[in-house]
Design a protein around this motif. Structure first.
Motif, PDB file in Angstrom:
ATOM      1  N   ASP A  55      -3.113   8.080  -6.205  1.00  0.00           N
ATOM      2  CA  ASP A  55      -3.840   7.240  -5.474  1.00  0.00           C
ATOM      3  C   ASP A  55      -2.909   6.685  -4.269  1.00  0.00           C
ATOM      4  O   ASP A  55      -3.463   6.011  -3.317  1.00  0.00           O
ATOM      5  CB  ASP A  55      -4.345   6.040  -5.960  1.00  0.00           C
ATOM      6  CG  ASP A  55      -3.701   5.411  -7.067  1.00  0.00           C
ATOM      7  OD1 ASP A  55      -2.868   6.043  -7.834  1.00  0.00           O
ATOM      8  OD2 ASP A  55      -3.672   4.159  -7.292  1.00  0.00           O
ATOM      9  N   ALA A  56      -1.580   6.868  -4.399  1.00  0.00           N
ATOM     10  CA  ALA A  56      -0.827   6.510  -3.343  1.00  0.00           C
ATOM     11  C   ALA A  56      -0.223   7.830  -2.557  1.00  0.00           C
ATOM     12  O   ALA A  56       0.357   7.415  -1.302  1.00  0.00           O
ATOM     13  CB  ALA A  56       0.533   6.044  -4.062  1.00  0.00           C
ATOM     14  N   PHE A 113      -5.300   0.773   2.406  1.00  0.00           N
ATOM     15  CA  PHE A 113      -3.837   0.282   2.020  1.00  0.00           C
ATOM     16  C   PHE A 113      -3.879  -0.864   0.937  1.00  0.00           C
ATOM     17  O   PHE A 113      -3.013  -0.910   0.300  1.00  0.00           O
ATOM     18  CB  PHE A 113      -3.002  -0.051   3.311  1.00  0.00           C
ATOM     19  CG  PHE A 113      -2.234   0.883   4.084  1.00  0.00           C
ATOM     20  CD1 PHE A 113      -1.185   1.523   3.600  1.00  0.00           C
ATOM     21  CD2 PHE A 113      -2.604   1.169   5.451  1.00  0.00           C
ATOM     22  CE1 PHE A 113      -0.483   2.496   4.280  1.00  0.00           C
ATOM     23  CE2 PHE A 113      -2.004   2.219   6.196  1.00  0.00           C
ATOM     24  CZ  PHE A 113      -0.952   2.903   5.473  1.00  0.00           C
ATOM     25  N   TYR A 114      -4.846  -1.739   1.100  1.00  0.00           N
ATOM     26  CA  TYR A 114      -4.825  -2.814   0.281  1.00  0.00           C
ATOM     27  C   TYR A 114      -5.203  -2.145  -1.154  1.00  0.00           C
ATOM     28  O   TYR A 114      -4.581  -2.560  -2.145  1.00  0.00           O
ATOM     29  CB  TYR A 114      -5.954  -3.669   0.606  1.00  0.00           C
ATOM     30  CG  TYR A 114      -6.279  -4.795  -0.256  1.00  0.00           C
ATOM     31  CD1 TYR A 114      -5.412  -6.032  -0.488  1.00  0.00           C
ATOM     32  CD2 TYR A 114      -7.115  -4.754  -1.354  1.00  0.00           C
ATOM     33  CE1 TYR A 114      -5.725  -7.233  -1.117  1.00  0.00           C
ATOM     34  CE2 TYR A 114      -7.317  -5.864  -1.941  1.00  0.00           C
ATOM     35  CZ  TYR A 114      -6.659  -7.039  -1.982  1.00  0.00           C
ATOM     36  OH  TYR A 114      -6.554  -8.136  -3.045  1.00  0.00           O
ATOM     37  N   ILE A 115      -6.180  -1.265  -1.364  1.00  0.00           N
ATOM     38  CA  ILE A 115      -6.189  -0.584  -2.599  1.00  0.00           C
ATOM     39  C   ILE A 115      -5.279   0.115  -3.140  1.00  0.00           C
ATOM     40  O   ILE A 115      -4.863  -0.049  -4.320  1.00  0.00           O
ATOM     41  CB  ILE A 115      -7.388   0.314  -2.571  1.00  0.00           C
ATOM     42  CG1 ILE A 115      -8.897  -0.626  -2.038  1.00  0.00           C
ATOM     43  CG2 ILE A 115      -7.664   1.310  -3.608  1.00  0.00           C
ATOM     44  CD1 ILE A 115      -9.905   0.480  -1.670  1.00  0.00           C
ATOM     45  N   ILE A 116      -4.448   0.808  -2.367  1.00  0.00           N
ATOM     46  CA  ILE A 116      -3.271   1.552  -2.779  1.00  0.00           C
ATOM     47  C   ILE A 116      -2.070   0.391  -3.097  1.00  0.00           C
ATOM     48  O   ILE A 116      -1.374   0.810  -4.362  1.00  0.00           O
ATOM     49  CB  ILE A 116      -2.638   2.470  -1.688  1.00  0.00           C
ATOM     50  CG1 ILE A 116      -3.621   3.598  -1.479  1.00  0.00           C
ATOM     51  CG2 ILE A 116      -1.433   2.960  -2.104  1.00  0.00           C
ATOM     52  CD1 ILE A 116      -3.307   4.515  -0.358  1.00  0.00           C
ATOM     53  N   ILE A 117      -1.937  -0.657  -2.593  1.00  0.00           N
ATOM     54  CA  ILE A 117      -0.604  -1.408  -3.027  1.00  0.00           C
ATOM     55  C   ILE A 117      -1.205  -2.214  -4.146  1.00  0.00           C
ATOM     56  O   ILE A 117      -0.533  -2.562  -5.145  1.00  0.00           O
ATOM     57  CB  ILE A 117      -0.917  -2.396  -1.753  1.00  0.00           C
ATOM     58  CG1 ILE A 117       0.024  -1.548  -0.527  1.00  0.00           C
ATOM     59  CG2 ILE A 117       0.378  -3.615  -2.092  1.00  0.00           C
ATOM     60  CD1 ILE A 117       0.265  -2.500   0.662  1.00  0.00           C
ATOM     61  N   LEU A 137     -12.473   9.989  -7.676  1.00  0.00           N
ATOM     62  CA  LEU A 137     -11.780  11.420  -7.329  1.00  0.00           C
ATOM     63  C   LEU A 137     -10.655  11.146  -6.563  1.00  0.00           C
ATOM     64  O   LEU A 137      -9.580  12.004  -6.517  1.00  0.00           O
ATOM     65  CB  LEU A 137     -12.657  12.411  -6.937  1.00  0.00           C
ATOM     66  CG  LEU A 137     -14.041  12.490  -7.842  1.00  0.00           C
ATOM     67  CD1 LEU A 137     -14.941  13.694  -7.141  1.00  0.00           C
ATOM     68  CD2 LEU A 137     -13.623  13.137  -9.142  1.00  0.00           C
ATOM     69  N   GLU A 138     -10.794  10.341  -5.271  1.00  0.00           N
ATOM     70  CA  GLU A 138      -9.768  10.357  -4.376  1.00  0.00           C
ATOM     71  C   GLU A 138      -9.782   8.930  -3.606  1.00  0.00           C
ATOM     72  O   GLU A 138     -10.950   8.748  -3.425  1.00  0.00           O
ATOM     73  CB  GLU A 138      -9.923  11.470  -3.245  1.00  0.00           C
ATOM     74  CG  GLU A 138      -9.073  11.637  -2.283  1.00  0.00           C
ATOM     75  CD  GLU A 138      -9.728  12.414  -1.108  1.00  0.00           C
ATOM     76  OE1 GLU A 138      -8.758  12.617   0.128  1.00  0.00           O
ATOM     77  OE2 GLU A 138     -10.477  13.199  -1.210  1.00  0.00           O
ATOM     78  N   ILE A 139      -8.750   8.606  -3.356  1.00  0.00           N
ATOM     79  CA  ILE A 139      -8.598   7.150  -2.625  1.00  0.00           C
ATOM     80  C   ILE A 139      -7.960   7.695  -1.318  1.00  0.00           C
ATOM     81  O   ILE A 139      -6.636   8.059  -1.286  1.00  0.00           O
ATOM     82  CB  ILE A 139      -7.656   6.186  -3.494  1.00  0.00           C
ATOM     83  CG1 ILE A 139      -8.372   5.841  -4.665  1.00  0.00           C
ATOM     84  CG2 ILE A 139      -7.689   4.973  -2.638  1.00  0.00           C
ATOM     85  CD1 ILE A 139      -7.545   5.071  -5.781  1.00  0.00           C
ATOM     86  N   GLY A 140      -8.674   7.969  -0.213  1.00  0.00           N
ATOM     87  CA  GLY A 140      -8.166   8.141   0.795  1.00  0.00           C
ATOM     88  C   GLY A 140      -8.104   6.848   1.775  1.00  0.00           C
ATOM     89  O   GLY A 140      -8.039   5.705   1.129  1.00  0.00           O
ATOM     90  N   LEU A 141      -7.520   6.945   3.062  1.00  0.00           N
ATOM     91  CA  LEU A 141      -7.221   5.549   3.795  1.00  0.00           C
ATOM     92  C   LEU A 141      -8.410   5.055   4.316  1.00  0.00           C
ATOM     93  O   LEU A 141      -8.426   3.713   4.697  1.00  0.00           O
ATOM     94  CB  LEU A 141      -5.883   6.034   4.830  1.00  0.00           C
ATOM     95  CG  LEU A 141      -4.606   6.058   4.408  1.00  0.00           C
ATOM     96  CD1 LEU A 141      -3.769   6.900   5.326  1.00  0.00           C
ATOM     97  CD2 LEU A 141      -3.956   4.827   3.583  1.00  0.00           C
ATOM     98  N   SER A 142      -9.267   5.877   4.457  1.00  0.00           N
ATOM     99  CA  SER A 142     -10.708   5.287   5.133  1.00  0.00           C
ATOM    100  C   SER A 142     -11.816   5.022   4.217  1.00  0.00           C
ATOM    101  O   SER A 142     -12.841   4.446   4.466  1.00  0.00           O
ATOM    102  CB  SER A 142     -10.931   5.808   6.503  1.00  0.00           C
ATOM    103  OG  SER A 142     -11.287   7.257   6.168  1.00  0.00           O
TER     104      SER A 142
END
Length: 299
Positions: A55-56, A113-117, A137-142
């Protein structure tokens, strides 16, 4: 204005006659290829490495892309010897234009970014948000892509995830052990907390995985389809039989309890599975078996 138009052909001719301009174009092409190639190599290793959480990775790739753009603009400014004030002014105007044109996109990227951090969930987790349940399945930036429990794929903007009540159904096995120990202490002291032991103590001690998945849902059983209506005790017996059958598929026995009962029996189901994929693969069959078992006489 007319003077500028009249001198335009002469300016182009002068530019073409200056050999330094051709050299600068070659420098720009070389710089572009080098920056693109280096970024490509770094992104390839990020994709292959297991040291960076899945996810990062998307966030890391975006940072690399932004860095490529910054280096390319810097190289362009150096090659053509642009003045600092002109360069900064044009950059500010461009940033302002982009900001006004893509407020929604910017909000989604901030959400990414908030979700990734903060990591309220990760790739592979089973989450429930705004009536949608599924595995990430995927955490994109948008956006975030999910495989729903009905096996369809949905794309959710990250800004929606920030403003919603979100439930991560992945449960730490270690935390489950601690809850069972606390539950036993309360029961020994005469306090009943009404929480069923989904996992036996021996199973919890021998379980090797770090996480399991627990999903709860509610169904209505229209008991008035029978004449006379089916008794709650008969429903309980049939549901219990189905739950026993699916122990081998989910890895754990699903549990249920009844809510309001008039002619429609509100039935709450709690399904515990070894992993999200196991839950999704067997969920439809489980629900179908419940309906067939409860209403077997009117199939």
């Amino acid at each position: 204005m007319q003077d500028n138009l009249d001198t335009l052909p002469d300016d182009i001719i002068k530019w073409l006659q200056d050999p330094n301009n051709y050299i600068n174009v070659v420098y720009v092409i070389i710089a572009s290829i080098v920056i693109w190639f280096i970024g490509r190599i770094i992104k390839f290793f990020i994709k292959r490495t297991t040291r960076i959480p899945p996810d990062a990775k998307n966030g890391t790739k975006l940072i690399i892309t932004i860095s490529q753009i910054v280096f390319w603009v810097g190289a362009l400014a150096a090659i053509y010897d642009l003045k600092a004030e002109d360069f900064l002014a044009s950059t500010a105007v461009l940033a302002t234009a982009i900001g006004f044109a893509s407020t929604t996109v910017a909000t989604n990227i901030v959400g990414g970014f908030y979700i990734i951090i903060t990591r309220p969930f990760g790739v592979g987790d089973f989450i429930q948000v705004k009536g949608t349940s599924g595995v990430v399945l995927e955490i994109g930036l948008s956006y975030t892509r999910m495989l729903r429990i009905d096996k369809t794929i949905v794309t959710v903007p990250n800004s929606n995830l920030l403003n919603a009540n979100l439930l991560n159904s992945n449960i730490s096995v270690e935390q489950e052990r601690k809850k069972q120990e606390e539950s036993k202490k309360l029961k020994l002291s005469g306090v009943s907390i009404g929480i069923p032991d989904i996992l036996s103590s021996s199973m919890m001690q021998s379980f090797k995985q770090e996480e399991i998945v627990r999903f709860s849902t509610e169904i209505q059983l229209k008991l008035n389809q029978y004449n006379p209506p089916l008794a709650a005790k008969d429903v309980k017996t049939r549901l219990d039989t189905v739950c026993e059958e699916f122990v081998s598929k989910f890895g754990f026995k699903p549990i249920f309890y009844f809510g309001q009962h008039v002619f429609r029996q509100n039935t709450h189901l709690v399904i515990t599975a070894k992993d999200p994929n196991t839950l999704i693969e067997n969920y439809a069959d489980f629900m179908d078996s419940i309906m067939k078992s409860v209403f077997s006489e009117i199939q």
